[in-house]
Design a protein around this motif. Structure first.
Motif, PDB file in Angstrom:
ATOM      1  N   ALA A   1       0.825  -1.252  -0.135  1.00  0.00           N
ATOM      2  CA  ALA A   1      -0.152   0.052  -0.042  1.00  0.00           C
ATOM      3  C   ALA A   1       0.770   1.408  -0.030  1.00  0.00           C
ATOM      4  N   TYR A   2       1.933   1.156   0.608  1.00  0.00           N
ATOM      5  CA  TYR A   2       2.692   2.465   0.798  1.00  0.00           C
ATOM      6  C   TYR A   2       3.416   2.990  -0.227  1.00  0.00           C
ATOM      7  N   PRO A   3       4.263   2.262  -0.955  1.00  0.00           N
ATOM      8  CA  PRO A   3       5.199   2.849  -2.404  1.00  0.00           C
ATOM      9  C   PRO A   3       4.383   3.299  -3.219  1.00  0.00           C
ATOM     10  N   PRO A   4       2.946   2.987  -3.544  1.00  0.00           N
ATOM     11  CA  PRO A   4       2.256   3.495  -4.850  1.00  0.00           C
ATOM     12  C   PRO A   4       1.939   4.789  -4.544  1.00  0.00           C
ATOM     13  N   PHE A   5       1.886   5.240  -3.141  1.00  0.00           N
ATOM     14  CA  PHE A   5       1.335   6.759  -2.871  1.00  0.00           C
ATOM     15  C   PHE A   5       2.314   7.663  -3.599  1.00  0.00           C
ATOM     16  N   SER A   6       3.587   7.117  -3.671  1.00  0.00           N
ATOM     17  CA  SER A   6       4.513   8.197  -4.307  1.00  0.00           C
ATOM     18  C   SER A   6       3.880   8.643  -5.776  1.00  0.00           C
ATOM     19  N   ASP A   7       3.404   7.337  -6.236  1.00  0.00           N
ATOM     20  CA  ASP A   7       3.133   7.771  -7.704  1.00  0.00           C
ATOM     21  C   ASP A   7       1.819   8.507  -8.024  1.00  0.00           C
ATOM     22  N   VAL A   8       1.141   8.400  -6.722  1.00  0.00           N
ATOM     23  CA  VAL A   8      -0.396   8.943  -6.719  1.00  0.00           C
ATOM     24  C   VAL A   8       0.016  10.548  -6.409  1.00  0.00           C
ATOM     25  N   ILE A   9       0.907  10.712  -5.559  1.00  0.00           N
ATOM     26  CA  ILE A   9       1.266  12.290  -5.046  1.00  0.00           C
ATOM     27  C   ILE A   9       1.896  12.911  -6.233  1.00  0.00           C
ATOM     28  N   VAL A  10       2.754  12.218  -6.955  1.00  0.00           N
ATOM     29  CA  VAL A  10       3.970  12.997  -7.958  1.00  0.00           C
ATOM     30  C   VAL A  10       2.826  13.235  -9.071  1.00  0.00           C
ATOM     31  N   ARG A  11       1.874  12.422  -9.516  1.00  0.00           N
ATOM     32  CA  ARG A  11       1.293  12.498 -10.724  1.00  0.00           C
ATOM     33  C   ARG A  11      -0.086  13.195 -10.558  1.00  0.00           C
ATOM     34  N   HIS A  12      -0.737  13.418  -9.411  1.00  0.00           N
ATOM     35  CA  HIS A  12      -1.965  13.888  -9.077  1.00  0.00           C
ATOM     36  C   HIS A  12      -1.935  14.950  -8.111  1.00  0.00           C
ATOM     37  N   THR A  13      -0.909  15.599  -7.783  1.00  0.00           N
ATOM     38  CA  THR A  13      -1.038  16.739  -6.945  1.00  0.00           C
ATOM     39  C   THR A  13       0.038  17.747  -7.490  1.00  0.00           C
ATOM     40  N   GLU A  14      -0.187  18.966  -6.934  1.00  0.00           N
ATOM     41  CA  GLU A  14       0.626  20.039  -7.485  1.00  0.00           C
ATOM     42  C   GLU A  14       2.201  19.904  -7.020  1.00  0.00           C
ATOM     43  N   GLN A  15       3.239  20.180  -7.651  1.00  0.00           N
ATOM     44  CA  GLN A  15       4.470  19.996  -7.184  1.00  0.00           C
ATOM     45  C   GLN A  15       4.467  20.788  -5.745  1.00  0.00           C
ATOM     46  N   SER A  16       4.041  21.922  -5.736  1.00  0.00           N
ATOM     47  CA  SER A  16       4.247  22.938  -4.372  1.00  0.00           C
ATOM     48  C   SER A  16       3.795  22.158  -3.243  1.00  0.00           C
ATOM     49  N   ARG A  17       2.553  21.258  -3.617  1.00  0.00           N
ATOM     50  CA  ARG A  17       2.111  20.811  -2.230  1.00  0.00           C
ATOM     51  C   ARG A  17       2.603  19.163  -1.895  1.00  0.00           C
ATOM     52  N   GLN A  18       3.332  18.685  -2.967  1.00  0.00           N
ATOM     53  CA  GLN A  18       3.804  17.278  -2.726  1.00  0.00           C
ATOM     54  C   GLN A  18       4.410  16.852  -1.228  1.00  0.00           C
ATOM     55  N   ASN A  19       5.443  17.760  -0.789  1.00  0.00           N
ATOM     56  CA  ASN A  19       5.925  17.469   0.504  1.00  0.00           C
ATOM     57  C   ASN A  19       5.071  17.393   1.604  1.00  0.00           C
ATOM     58  N   VAL A  20       4.170  18.382   1.629  1.00  0.00           N
ATOM     59  CA  VAL A  20       3.059  18.496   2.450  1.00  0.00           C
ATOM     60  C   VAL A  20       2.018  17.385   2.800  1.00  0.00           C
ATOM     61  N   VAL A  21       1.447  16.991   1.420  1.00  0.00           N
ATOM     62  CA  VAL A  21       0.784  15.876   1.314  1.00  0.00           C
ATOM     63  C   VAL A  21       1.476  14.682   1.608  1.00  0.00           C
ATOM     64  N   TYR A  22       2.473  14.286   1.395  1.00  0.00           N
ATOM     65  CA  TYR A  22       3.304  13.103   1.604  1.00  0.00           C
ATOM     66  C   TYR A  22       3.425  13.007   2.970  1.00  0.00           C
ATOM     67  N   ALA A  23       3.794  14.154   3.608  1.00  0.00           N
ATOM     68  CA  ALA A  23       4.278  14.168   5.262  1.00  0.00           C
ATOM     69  C   ALA A  23       2.976  13.608   5.901  1.00  0.00           C
ATOM     70  N   TRP A  24       1.783  14.268   5.595  1.00  0.00           N
ATOM     71  CA  TRP A  24       0.431  14.096   6.110  1.00  0.00           C
ATOM     72  C   TRP A  24       0.100  12.507   6.122  1.00  0.00           C
ATOM     73  N   ILE A  25       0.429  12.166   4.854  1.00  0.00           N
ATOM     74  CA  ILE A  25       0.097  10.441   4.560  1.00  0.00           C
ATOM     75  C   ILE A  25       1.123   9.669   5.397  1.00  0.00           C
ATOM     76  N   ASN A  26       2.242   9.981   5.141  1.00  0.00           N
ATOM     77  CA  ASN A  26       3.513   9.365   6.059  1.00  0.00           C
ATOM     78  C   ASN A  26       3.170   9.427   7.626  1.00  0.00           C
ATOM     79  N   SER A  27       2.511  10.355   8.337  1.00  0.00           N
ATOM     80  CA  SER A  27       2.303  10.504   9.543  1.00  0.00           C
ATOM     81  C   SER A  27       1.028   9.644  10.146  1.00  0.00           C
ATOM     82  N   GLY A  28       0.455   8.835   9.368  1.00  0.00           N
ATOM     83  CA  GLY A  28      -0.532   7.932   9.414  1.00  0.00           C
ATOM     84  C   GLY A  28      -0.038   6.800  10.432  1.00  0.00           C
ATOM     85  N   THR A  29       1.305   6.387  10.145  1.00  0.00           N
ATOM     86  CA  THR A  29       1.811   5.527  11.140  1.00  0.00           C
ATOM     87  C   THR A  29       1.796   5.864  12.613  1.00  0.00           C
TER      88      THR A  29
END
Length: 397
Positions: free
Chosen positions: A128-156
């Protein structure tokens, strides 16, 4: 002969703000159940499980290592499925694996079935986890990518924090807790099925071939070595911290409260994107390596006081989640041509280390003792601050 993956991710498609928030929430939730619950909560219930099945330290290490072995087996599958088909397929498979594995743990009548459940549950974040990098890079603005990824990663952190109160409620009935975890995983998997973006054929620009040789990119060597060592040393904490505290203090309730503090602190990982945007990857990485290393190495000393053990939990929880986010951002910076491939291999190496960590620890503990093991792991983690993150540059496709 060079092997290629053909990406079907619709590059250039960006979601609006409402869709991005929905994606972030669903991604955070499935990371919470696959990483925070299915993979890391074995250590929380280890004292009761060890007592019920009469497990030796060596057998505990081998069973705990199966969780990471499951992740290793699934990581490349998740990256491959994401690249060849679409990210939502492996993400949903990961959610199903979490539910099935945790249900098997709850039911397990023997150590063999327990080990199988741990293995299956361990595959879930790998899918489940690695594919989110594809989702983030392909479907979100580059300026938002670090923030979106950090929130998803904090799910742990959210998952770990949720597990603590449930463990207190369940008391010695660890099977009930795992059954609740399994049901929650199933619900969140359905949520992701409705939320994750589907492939958009009308936005396709043709198949994009990416060589697997990009993994040999020289600029990624420091990333890969650091990932592996980080996995080894942090697995010591995740697997044995609660057991260590229960042994040293004789108070299992404080050990569970320690776990809750660890999880709550991990929620701060959602701010990792802003931290990197402000401080830069290199400075943040060095600070976090010292923070996590200090938390691991000093736990046997801080266990003498409740405040001390909570301080260690807070530093490790916050540091670990942010540090994993930094590894993800570092990999996405280098492997922009194939995000899930480089990202998946980075976390494959973290998990390779985390798989080796409990197994090695299980054989070292009878020789060195748990306290010395924590001291050594903390020193190795602090040494990771010497690694230069500035060498990373985008790898050619």
């Amino acid at each position: 002969m060079t092997k290629h993956f053909t990406s079907s991710s619709p590059a250039g498609y960006e979601m609006n703000q409402r869709q991005t928030r929905g994606l972030t929430a669903a991604g955070l939730a499935i990371v919470a159940v696959t990483y925070g619950l299915a993979r890391y909560c074995f250590g929380l219930f280890l004292p009761d499980i060890r007592l019920e099945f009469g497990l030796t330290p060596e057998l505990v290490g081998l069973i705990a290592g199966l969780s990471y072995l499951g992740y290793l087996a699934a990581t490349f599958a998740g990256s491959w499925l994401s690249t060849m088909f679409e990210p939502r397929l492996p993400i949903l498979l990961g959610g199903c694996a979490a539910a099935a594995g945790m249900a098997l743990i709850a039911w397990s009548p023997t150590p063999a079935f327990l080990a199988l459940g741990v293995f299956i549950a361990g595959t879930s974040p790998g899918l489940a986890y690695p594919p989110f990098s594809d989702v983030i890079v392909r479907h979100t603005e580059q300026s938002r990518q670090n923030v979106v990824y950090a929130w998803i990663n904090s799910g742990t952190g959210f998952g770990v924090a949720f597990a603590g109160p449930l463990a207190l409620y369940a008391g010695g009935d660890w099977r009930l807790a795992w059954l609740v975890f399994a049901g929650l995983a199933l619900v969140i998997t359905f949520w992701n099925g409705f939320t994750l973006p589907r492939r958009s054929p009308h936005l396709e620009t043709g198949p994009r071939k990416v060589s697997l040789w990009i993994l040999l990119e020289r600029s990624a060597r420091a990333l890969f070595i650091s990932s592996f060592l980080f996995g080894i040393v942090t697995a010591v904490y995740w697997t044995y911290a609660v057991d260590l505290l229960t042994t040293l203090t004789g108070n299992p309730r404080d050990a569970i409260l320690f776990w809750i503090v660890l999880g709550i602190a991990g929620v701060t990982g959602c701010f990792a994107g802003g931290l990197v945007n402000r401080w830069g990857l290199g400075r943040a990485y060095k600070l976090l390596a010292f923070l996590v290393g200090g938390a691991i190495g000093t736990l046997p000393l801080l266990a003498a006081s409740t405040l001390g053990m909570f301080l260690s939990a807070a530093c490790f929880g916050a540091g670990f989640i942010v540090m994993t986010a930094l590894f993800g951002m570092w990999s996405m910076r280098i492997f922009r041509a194939a995000p899930s491939i480089g990202f998946g291999f980075t976390f494959f190496l973290i998990s390779l280390g985390q798989g080796a960590g409990p197994v090695l620890s299980g054989f070292l503990i009878p020789v060195t003792g748990q306290s010395m093991l924590f001291f050594g792991a903390g020193l190795i983690c602090c040494a990771l601050a010497l690694v230069n993150t500035a060498s990373g540059r985008p790898a050619p496709a």
